[in-house]
Design a protein around this motif. Structure first.
Motif, PDB file in Angstrom:
ATOM      1  N   MET A   1      14.562  -3.486  -9.229  1.00  0.00           N
ATOM      2  CA  MET A   1      13.629  -2.802  -8.551  1.00  0.00           C
ATOM      3  C   MET A   1      12.811  -3.429  -8.112  1.00  0.00           C
ATOM      4  N   LYS A   2      12.530  -2.961  -6.616  1.00  0.00           N
ATOM      5  CA  LYS A   2      12.194  -4.513  -5.572  1.00  0.00           C
ATOM      6  C   LYS A   2      10.240  -4.535  -5.521  1.00  0.00           C
ATOM      7  N   ILE A   3      10.511  -5.389  -5.430  1.00  0.00           N
ATOM      8  CA  ILE A   3       8.373  -5.645  -5.934  1.00  0.00           C
ATOM      9  C   ILE A   3       8.124  -6.599  -4.718  1.00  0.00           C
ATOM     10  N   ASP A   4       6.800  -5.657  -3.988  1.00  0.00           N
ATOM     11  CA  ASP A   4       6.236  -6.383  -3.383  1.00  0.00           C
ATOM     12  C   ASP A   4       4.588  -6.348  -3.597  1.00  0.00           C
ATOM     13  N   LEU A   5       4.084  -7.524  -3.974  1.00  0.00           N
ATOM     14  CA  LEU A   5       2.123  -7.549  -4.174  1.00  0.00           C
ATOM     15  C   LEU A   5       1.472  -7.412  -3.481  1.00  0.00           C
ATOM     16  N   HIS A   6       1.269  -8.486  -2.566  1.00  0.00           N
ATOM     17  CA  HIS A   6       0.890  -9.257  -1.735  1.00  0.00           C
ATOM     18  C   HIS A   6       1.003  -9.042   0.156  1.00  0.00           C
ATOM     19  N   ASN A   7      -0.080  -8.292  -0.113  1.00  0.00           N
ATOM     20  CA  ASN A   7       0.688  -7.637   1.203  1.00  0.00           C
ATOM     21  C   ASN A   7      -1.600  -7.378   2.168  1.00  0.00           C
ATOM     22  N   HIS A   8      -1.427  -7.619   3.507  1.00  0.00           N
ATOM     23  CA  HIS A   8      -3.217  -7.737   3.780  1.00  0.00           C
ATOM     24  C   HIS A   8      -2.633  -6.648   4.810  1.00  0.00           C
ATOM     25  N   THR A   9      -4.160  -6.097   5.420  1.00  0.00           N
ATOM     26  CA  THR A   9      -4.677  -4.939   6.086  1.00  0.00           C
ATOM     27  C   THR A   9      -5.524  -5.788   7.063  1.00  0.00           C
ATOM     28  N   THR A  10      -5.733  -5.119   8.515  1.00  0.00           N
ATOM     29  CA  THR A  10      -5.820  -5.264   9.665  1.00  0.00           C
ATOM     30  C   THR A  10      -7.517  -5.621   9.536  1.00  0.00           C
ATOM     31  N   ARG A  11      -8.374  -5.149   7.656  1.00  0.00           N
ATOM     32  CA  ARG A  11      -9.863  -5.403   6.663  1.00  0.00           C
ATOM     33  C   ARG A  11     -10.423  -6.915   7.677  1.00  0.00           C
ATOM     34  N   CYS A  12      -8.897  -7.835   6.688  1.00  0.00           N
ATOM     35  CA  CYS A  12      -9.320  -9.303   7.749  1.00  0.00           C
ATOM     36  C   CYS A  12      -9.538  -9.591   8.258  1.00  0.00           C
ATOM     37  N   ASN A  13      -9.517  -8.918   9.216  1.00  0.00           N
ATOM     38  CA  ASN A  13      -9.260  -9.298  11.564  1.00  0.00           C
ATOM     39  C   ASN A  13      -8.497 -10.537  11.759  1.00  0.00           C
ATOM     40  N   HIS A  14      -7.363 -11.074  10.776  1.00  0.00           N
ATOM     41  CA  HIS A  14      -6.152 -11.842  10.763  1.00  0.00           C
ATOM     42  C   HIS A  14      -4.800 -11.006  11.295  1.00  0.00           C
ATOM     43  N   ALA A  15      -4.820  -9.898  10.851  1.00  0.00           N
ATOM     44  CA  ALA A  15      -3.083  -8.828  10.000  1.00  0.00           C
ATOM     45  C   ALA A  15      -3.275  -7.490  11.061  1.00  0.00           C
ATOM     46  N   THR A  16      -2.134  -7.857  11.439  1.00  0.00           N
ATOM     47  CA  THR A  16      -1.712  -6.230  12.691  1.00  0.00           C
ATOM     48  C   THR A  16      -0.716  -5.159  11.696  1.00  0.00           C
ATOM     49  N   GLY A  17      -0.973  -4.285  12.163  1.00  0.00           N
ATOM     50  CA  GLY A  17      -0.605  -2.660  11.362  1.00  0.00           C
ATOM     51  C   GLY A  17      -1.420  -1.744  11.274  1.00  0.00           C
ATOM     52  N   THR A  18      -0.771  -1.010  10.402  1.00  0.00           N
ATOM     53  CA  THR A  18      -1.606   0.026   9.755  1.00  0.00           C
ATOM     54  C   THR A  18      -1.213  -0.159   8.468  1.00  0.00           C
ATOM     55  N   ILE A  19      -1.642   0.670   7.919  1.00  0.00           N
ATOM     56  CA  ILE A  19      -1.618   0.609   6.390  1.00  0.00           C
ATOM     57  C   ILE A  19      -0.177   1.747   6.537  1.00  0.00           C
ATOM     58  N   ASP A  20      -0.303   2.943   6.749  1.00  0.00           N
ATOM     59  CA  ASP A  20       0.990   3.319   7.441  1.00  0.00           C
ATOM     60  C   ASP A  20       1.986   2.775   7.519  1.00  0.00           C
TER      61      ASP A  20
END
Ligand code: ZN
Ligand code: FE
Ligand code: FE
Ligand code: ZN
Length: 259
Positions: A1-20
């Motif tokens: 099983m592939k797992i990736d639990l650490h991802n940011h969103t634009t709400r931190c003001n230093h990441a790009t790309g939407t949740i979708d």
């Protein structure tokens, strides 16, 4: 099983790309359990994190996406929380989420991983910085507040390497992690930093394995391209050290899965 639990969103003001967009990318890559772990609000360094005001919206956005994609991807909700005594807030520590990642990004008020403040390294003794860093990780583990240790050896990112054996420097922290039942993430972000290594290094992952510390996986994505990047290297490292299982979290409870 592939797992990736650490991802940011634009709400931190230093990441790009939407949740979708992140989710679609994760699905394309065959990831099965995918977690968002935005930088949690704090009354310090506010520009680089979601605000207390927007916590509810962040959580609602991820939970809505979980519903929308429920047939295609198992989405988990979390925060990456700074270990920063005096600045940790119960609204975060008691948030109704699947997991909390505890990360040390500050020594006193020095954001040692921020290229803006890299000059501070020149004023400091490298071995002392490493000692202070792992003392902070040890205290974080002893606090029992978090589920996952974020990027265990982040302090290496700019390649300021100590004269003292890293095993000696990290050992008390690893023992505290083992006692606390925390999970170590294999975080691929180090591959894109000057050190160009996974967090943690093979040497420290071997120590962790010997202490019976479980692992999980995270890409620490701040852009779409970073979702799942380096995953094969992370898996190869974990397997070569002897790991066959990884951990995911639901409502702060561990679930062991084969990876
Ligand atoms: Zn970040
Ligand atoms: Fe971090
Ligand atoms: Fe992160
Ligand atoms: Zn991170």
């Amino acid at each position: 099983m592939k797992i990736d639990l650490h991802n940011h969103t634009t709400r931190c003001n230093h990441a790009t790309g939407t949740i979708d967009q992140y989710i679609e990318r994760a699905i394309d890559l065959g990831i099965e359990v995918y977690g968002f772990s935005e930088h949690a609000p704090m009354d310090f360094d506010e520009g680089y994190r979601v605000s207390f005001e927007d916590m509810g919206d962040y959580e609602a956005d991820v939970l809505a996406a979980r519903e929308r994609y429920r047939d295609r991807l198992d989405i988990r909700l979390g925060y990456e929380v700074d270990w920063f005594p005096g600045h940790m807030d119960d609204r975060v520590l008691n948030a109704d989420v699947d997991f909390l990642i505890g990360s040390v990004h500050f020594l006193e008020k020095w954001g040692f991983d921020n290229p803006e403040f890299i000059g501070e390294w020149e004023a400091r003794d490298i071995d002392t910085v490493w000692r202070d860093y792992f003392a902070a990780v040890e205290a974080m583990a002893e606090s029992g507040l978090f589920d996952i240790v974020g990027h265990l050896d982040l302090i290496k990112l700019f390649k300021h390497l100590p004269a003292t054996d890293i095993r000696t420097l990290a050992h008390p922290a690893l023992e505290a992690i083992a006692r606390s039942d925390m999970v170590l993430e294999i975080n691929t972000a180090g591959l894109r930093k000057p050190v160009a290594e996974l967090y943690p290094s093979r040497t420290l992952l071997e120590e962790a394995f010997a202490l019976g510390i479980p692992i999980t996986f995270g890409s620490d994505a701040h852009t779409l391209e970073q979702v799942g990047a380096g995953y094969d290297q992370a898996i190869a490292l974990a397997q070569s050290v002897g790991y066959t299982q990884a951990v995911t979290f639901r409502k702060r409870n561990k679930q062991m899965v084969k990876f």
